[in-house]
Design an enzyme around this catalytic site. Structure first.
Site, short mmCIF file in Angstrom:
data_model
loop_
_atom_site.label_atom_id
_atom_site.label_comp_id
_atom_site.label_asym_id
_atom_site.label_seq_id
_atom_site.Cartn_x
_atom_site.Cartn_y
_atom_site.Cartn_z
N LEU A 205 0.86 -1.18 0.00
CA LEU A 205 0.00 0.00 0.00
C LEU A 205 0.90 1.24 0.00
O LEU A 205 1.87 1.29 0.75
CB LEU A 205 -0.91 0.01 1.24
N GLU B 212 -7.79 3.65 8.89
CA GLU B 212 -8.39 3.12 7.67
C GLU B 212 -8.25 1.59 7.66
O GLU B 212 -9.17 0.87 7.29
CB GLU B 212 -7.71 3.76 6.45
#
Ligand code: NAP
Length: 185
Positions: free
Chosen positions: A24, A31
């Protein structure tokens, strides 16, 4: 037709990027916690959710978090036999989304099904007749990415409000984002 509803869940930045170099491009703790809660929560302790992912996404999950806990992990690959010999017991390896759905249909204890990426798996799920909602975290910043969320057809998918999803802007460090939900009409 199977009753299984496919919910997609993803975080994408302004250019719809979802990944870079097998990971990521951002680190957003809250999140990530949202992802874990959404994909794990069930209405009763006898039930469990399933997560469906592509083989590269599986490879990208750090060993200590793999398989994703308290969820049935289903991995899609064209090399079923080879991957089966490498994954821990309990991880389901399938050659297609339809095989994943067939497996879920055979498990009455599975409550919700979450498609967790990457690109081609999201694309296949969005085009599938059993597709339900897209839970998309829209990050208000651009990152260099090599993997992208596919185009969402706004004729088919409409923004909806869900009671339990916060509508307001979320802020973590210098990054802000919104939790959005799109529903297929
Ligand atoms: N931001 C987010 O929400 C998010 C979510 C997930 C992933 N990511 C990021 O996205 C990247 C990984 O995603 P990716 O798009 O490169 O790969 P991916 O979709 O996770 O995996 C691709 C692989 O899945 C298998 N596959 C794909 N379509 C298939 C089909 N129709 N039938 C059977 N098998 C199929 C193939 O495996 P074989 O090659 O083994 O045949 C293919 O190589 C990473 O950077 C990851 O961190 C981000």
């Amino acid at each position: 037709m199977s009753k299984v509803k496919l919910n997609l869940i993803a975080a994408a930045c302004e250019n719809m990027g979802i990944g870079a170099n097998g990971t990521l491009p951002w680190r957003l703790k809250k999140e990530m916690a949202y992802f874990t809660t959404m994909t794990t929560k069930v209405s009763s302790p006898e039930r469990v959710n399933a997560v469906i992912m592509g083989r590269i996404t599986w490879d990208c999950i750090p060993d200590k978090y793999r398989p994703l806990s308290n969820r049935v992990n289903i991995v899609m690959t064209q090399q079923v036999e080879s991957l089966k010999s490498k994954v821990p017991e309990g991880v389901i390896v399938v050659p297609s989304l339809d095989e994943a759905i067939k497996y879920i249909d055979s498990r009455p204890d599975i409550e919700s099904t979450w498609v967790i990426g990457g690109s081609s798996i999201y694309q296949a799920a969005m085009e599938h007749p059993n597709c339900g909602k897209i839970y998309l975290t829209e990050i208000q910043k651009s990152f260099d990415c090599d993997t992208f969320f596919p185009n969402i057809d706004k004729q088919q998918f409409h923004l909806v409000n869900e009671e339990e999803i916060p509508e307001e802007r979320q802020v973590e460090g210098d990054i802000s984002y919104f939790f959005r939900v799109y529903k297929r009409l």
